[in-house]
Scaffold this motif. Structure first.
Motif, PDB file in Angstrom:
ATOM      1  N   LEU A   1       0.636  -1.152  -0.074  1.00 25.36           N
ATOM      2  CA  LEU A   1       0.086  -0.060  -0.044  1.00 25.36           C
ATOM      3  C   LEU A   1       0.773   1.297  -0.042  1.00 25.36           C
ATOM      4  CD1 LEU A   1      -3.012  -1.202   2.330  1.00 25.36           C
ATOM      5  CD2 LEU A   1      -2.807  -0.706  -0.032  1.00 25.36           C
ATOM      6  N   GLY A   2       2.240   1.223   0.140  1.00 23.69           N
ATOM      7  CA  GLY A   2       3.198   2.277   0.016  1.00 23.69           C
ATOM      8  C   GLY A   2       3.776   2.201  -1.398  1.00 23.69           C
ATOM      9  N   ALA A   3       5.039   2.759  -1.189  1.00 23.34           N
ATOM     10  CA  ALA A   3       5.838   2.926  -2.469  1.00 23.34           C
ATOM     11  C   ALA A   3       6.370   1.363  -2.865  1.00 23.34           C
ATOM     12  CB  ALA A   3       7.096   3.811  -2.336  1.00 23.34           C
ATOM     13  N   VAL A   4       6.455   1.007  -4.160  1.00 24.99           N
ATOM     14  CA  VAL A   4       6.907  -0.175  -4.627  1.00 24.99           C
ATOM     15  C   VAL A   4       8.342  -0.317  -4.634  1.00 24.99           C
ATOM     16  CG1 VAL A   4       4.980  -0.544  -6.027  1.00 24.99           C
ATOM     17  CG2 VAL A   4       7.074   0.606  -7.013  1.00 24.99           C
ATOM     18  N   ILE A   5       9.123   0.819  -4.329  1.00 27.89           N
ATOM     19  CA  ILE A   5      10.641   0.773  -4.417  1.00 27.89           C
ATOM     20  C   ILE A   5      11.079  -0.111  -3.356  1.00 27.89           C
ATOM     21  CG2 ILE A   5      12.840   2.298  -3.832  1.00 27.89           C
ATOM     22  CD1 ILE A   5      11.059   4.551  -4.559  1.00 27.89           C
ATOM     23  N   GLY A   6      11.936  -1.066  -3.857  1.00 32.22           N
ATOM     24  CA  GLY A   6      12.605  -2.392  -3.119  1.00 32.22           C
ATOM     25  C   GLY A   6      12.010  -3.505  -3.138  1.00 32.22           C
ATOM     26  N   TRP A   7      10.636  -3.432  -3.443  1.00 33.60           N
ATOM     27  CA  TRP A   7      10.018  -4.729  -3.426  1.00 33.60           C
ATOM     28  C   TRP A   7      10.391  -5.717  -4.628  1.00 33.60           C
ATOM     29  CZ3 TRP A   7       7.401  -7.672  -0.005  1.00 33.60           C
ATOM     30  CH2 TRP A   7       6.791  -6.740   1.129  1.00 33.60           C
ATOM     31  N   ASP A   8      11.115  -5.018  -5.644  1.00 36.20           N
ATOM     32  CA  ASP A   8      11.737  -5.886  -6.579  1.00 36.20           C
ATOM     33  C   ASP A   8      12.392  -7.006  -6.258  1.00 36.20           C
ATOM     34  OD1 ASP A   8      13.351  -4.068  -5.923  1.00 36.20           O
ATOM     35  OD2 ASP A   8      14.601  -3.959  -7.854  1.00 36.20           O
TER      36      ASP A   8
ATOM     37  N   TYR B   1      12.086  -8.830  -3.513  1.00 35.19           N
ATOM     38  CA  TYR B   1      11.233 -10.078  -3.078  1.00 35.19           C
ATOM     39  C   TYR B   1      10.241 -10.432  -4.132  1.00 35.19           C
ATOM     40  CZ  TYR B   1      13.069  -7.779   1.125  1.00 35.19           C
ATOM     41  OH  TYR B   1      14.118  -7.388   2.191  1.00 35.19           O
ATOM     42  N   ALA B   2      10.007  -9.857  -5.096  1.00 32.74           N
ATOM     43  CA  ALA B   2       8.917 -10.135  -6.120  1.00 32.74           C
ATOM     44  C   ALA B   2       9.499 -11.031  -7.119  1.00 32.74           C
ATOM     45  CB  ALA B   2       8.131  -9.170  -6.852  1.00 32.74           C
ATOM     46  N   GLY B   3      10.929 -10.677  -7.286  1.00 34.60           N
ATOM     47  CA  GLY B   3      11.757 -11.399  -8.499  1.00 34.60           C
ATOM     48  C   GLY B   3      11.704 -10.953  -9.811  1.00 34.60           C
ATOM     49  N   PRO B   4      12.322 -11.422 -10.788  1.00 31.54           N
ATOM     50  CA  PRO B   4      12.546 -10.584 -12.040  1.00 31.54           C
ATOM     51  C   PRO B   4      11.193 -10.474 -12.734  1.00 31.54           C
ATOM     52  CG  PRO B   4      13.913 -12.731 -12.136  1.00 31.54           C
ATOM     53  CD  PRO B   4      13.242 -12.281 -10.511  1.00 31.54           C
ATOM     54  N   THR B   5      10.460 -11.729 -12.436  1.00 32.15           N
ATOM     55  CA  THR B   5       9.340 -11.923 -13.279  1.00 32.15           C
ATOM     56  C   THR B   5       7.783 -11.578 -12.186  1.00 32.15           C
ATOM     57  OG1 THR B   5       9.047 -14.192 -12.644  1.00 32.15           O
ATOM     58  CG2 THR B   5       9.934 -13.337 -14.885  1.00 32.15           C
ATOM     59  N   GLY B   6       7.807 -11.150 -10.948  1.00 30.77           N
ATOM     60  CA  GLY B   6       6.761 -10.895 -10.320  1.00 30.77           C
ATOM     61  C   GLY B   6       6.172  -9.616 -10.497  1.00 30.77           C
ATOM     62  N   ALA B   7       4.941  -9.619 -10.038  1.00 30.41           N
ATOM     63  CA  ALA B   7       4.208  -8.305 -10.357  1.00 30.41           C
ATOM     64  C   ALA B   7       4.313  -7.753  -8.845  1.00 30.41           C
ATOM     65  CB  ALA B   7       2.746  -8.514 -10.839  1.00 30.41           C
ATOM     66  N   ILE B   8       4.122  -6.247  -8.826  1.00 29.93           N
ATOM     67  CA  ILE B   8       4.145  -5.242  -7.778  1.00 29.93           C
ATOM     68  C   ILE B   8       2.940  -4.457  -7.930  1.00 29.93           C
ATOM     69  CG2 ILE B   8       5.351  -3.960  -6.091  1.00 29.93           C
ATOM     70  CD1 ILE B   8       7.839  -5.256  -7.368  1.00 29.93           C
ATOM     71  N   ILE B   9       1.998  -4.674  -6.992  1.00 29.24           N
ATOM     72  CA  ILE B   9       0.706  -3.452  -7.112  1.00 29.24           C
ATOM     73  C   ILE B   9       1.382  -2.703  -5.974  1.00 29.24           C
ATOM     74  CG2 ILE B   9      -1.347  -3.144  -6.690  1.00 29.24           C
ATOM     75  CD1 ILE B   9      -2.082  -6.080  -7.779  1.00 29.24           C
ATOM     76  N   GLY B  10       1.391  -1.489  -6.168  1.00 29.85           N
ATOM     77  CA  GLY B  10       1.819  -0.356  -5.242  1.00 29.85           C
ATOM     78  C   GLY B  10       1.757   1.105  -5.869  1.00 29.85           C
ATOM     79  N   MET B  11       2.359   2.017  -4.942  1.00 28.16           N
ATOM     80  CA  MET B  11       2.204   3.402  -5.130  1.00 28.16           C
ATOM     81  C   MET B  11       3.525   3.533  -6.390  1.00 28.16           C
ATOM     82  SD  MET B  11      -0.359   4.770  -3.597  1.00 28.16           S
ATOM     83  CE  MET B  11       0.265   6.444  -3.555  1.00 28.16           C
TER      84      MET B  11
ATOM     85  N   ARG C   1      -9.385   2.602  -5.112  1.00 34.11           N
ATOM     86  CA  ARG C   1      -9.787   2.071  -6.799  1.00 34.11           C
ATOM     87  C   ARG C   1      -8.454   2.719  -7.625  1.00 34.11           C
ATOM     88  NH1 ARG C   1     -14.662   2.773  -5.082  1.00 34.11           N
ATOM     89  NH2 ARG C   1     -14.698   4.872  -5.632  1.00 34.11           N
ATOM     90  N   LYS C   2      -8.229   4.127  -7.553  1.00 29.90           N
ATOM     91  CA  LYS C   2      -7.297   4.700  -8.350  1.00 29.90           C
ATOM     92  C   LYS C   2      -5.759   3.930  -8.523  1.00 29.90           C
ATOM     93  CE  LYS C   2      -4.492   8.734  -8.657  1.00 29.90           C
ATOM     94  NZ  LYS C   2      -4.531   9.321 -10.097  1.00 29.90           N
ATOM     95  N   PHE C   3      -5.481   3.431  -7.228  1.00 31.77           N
ATOM     96  CA  PHE C   3      -4.127   2.867  -7.134  1.00 31.77           C
ATOM     97  C   PHE C   3      -4.079   1.282  -7.219  1.00 31.77           C
ATOM     98  CE2 PHE C   3      -3.413   6.982  -5.221  1.00 31.77           C
ATOM     99  CZ  PHE C   3      -2.399   7.341  -6.041  1.00 31.77           C
ATOM    100  N   GLY C   4      -5.366   0.585  -7.714  1.00 29.64           N
ATOM    101  CA  GLY C   4      -5.397  -0.733  -7.881  1.00 29.64           C
ATOM    102  C   GLY C   4      -5.300  -1.603  -6.535  1.00 29.64           C
ATOM    103  N   PHE C   5      -5.724  -1.174  -5.403  1.00 33.01           N
ATOM    104  CA  PHE C   5      -5.868  -1.912  -4.490  1.00 33.01           C
ATOM    105  C   PHE C   5      -7.178  -2.493  -4.008  1.00 33.01           C
ATOM    106  CE2 PHE C   5      -2.154   1.237  -3.122  1.00 33.01           C
ATOM    107  CZ  PHE C   5      -1.187   0.459  -3.593  1.00 33.01           C
ATOM    108  N   VAL C   6      -7.715  -2.997  -5.019  1.00 33.24           N
ATOM    109  CA  VAL C   6      -9.161  -3.523  -4.938  1.00 33.24           C
ATOM    110  C   VAL C   6      -8.933  -5.253  -5.352  1.00 33.24           C
ATOM    111  CG1 VAL C   6     -10.261  -1.393  -4.891  1.00 33.24           C
ATOM    112  CG2 VAL C   6      -9.591  -2.585  -7.191  1.00 33.24           C
TER     113      VAL C   6
END
Length: 87
Positions: A31-38, A40-50, A64-69
């Motif tokens: 629910l915050g910034a996606v910076i750094g999550w790469d 933990y998601a791996g090279p093919t992982g998806a990250i939903i975040g700001m 809704r705007k940021f996809g957290f639904v």
């Protein structure tokens, strides 16, 4: 994850139980910034975040705007499953 520093101090068995290293098709939701999550998601992982610096609106509109639904998260998860089943 409340603290990357504390998580990184855990042994490999614990970290792999929480975020399996073999799970390269992961879909992580932050629910915050996606910076750094790469890492933990791996090279093919998806990250939903700001991907921007916030916004101001009622919380339901922001979610809704940021996809957290649920439907957006489900779409991302299904796309990851489809992507990994082709590999």
């Amino acid at each position: 994850m409340p603290s990357w520093e504390l998580f990184e101090k855990q042994d490999d068995e614990y970290r792999d139980a929480v975020l399996p290293a073999a799970d390269q098709g992961a879909c992580r939701v932050e629910l915050g910034a996606v910076i750094g999550w790469d890492r933990y998601a791996g090279p093919t992982g998806a990250i939903i975040g700001m991907h921007s610096f916030g916004a101001s609106a009622p919380i339901a509109d922001l979610m809704r705007k940021f996809g957290f639904v649920p439907d957006k998260i489900m779409q991302a998860a299904k796309a990851q499953i489809a992507r990994n089943s082709r590999q």
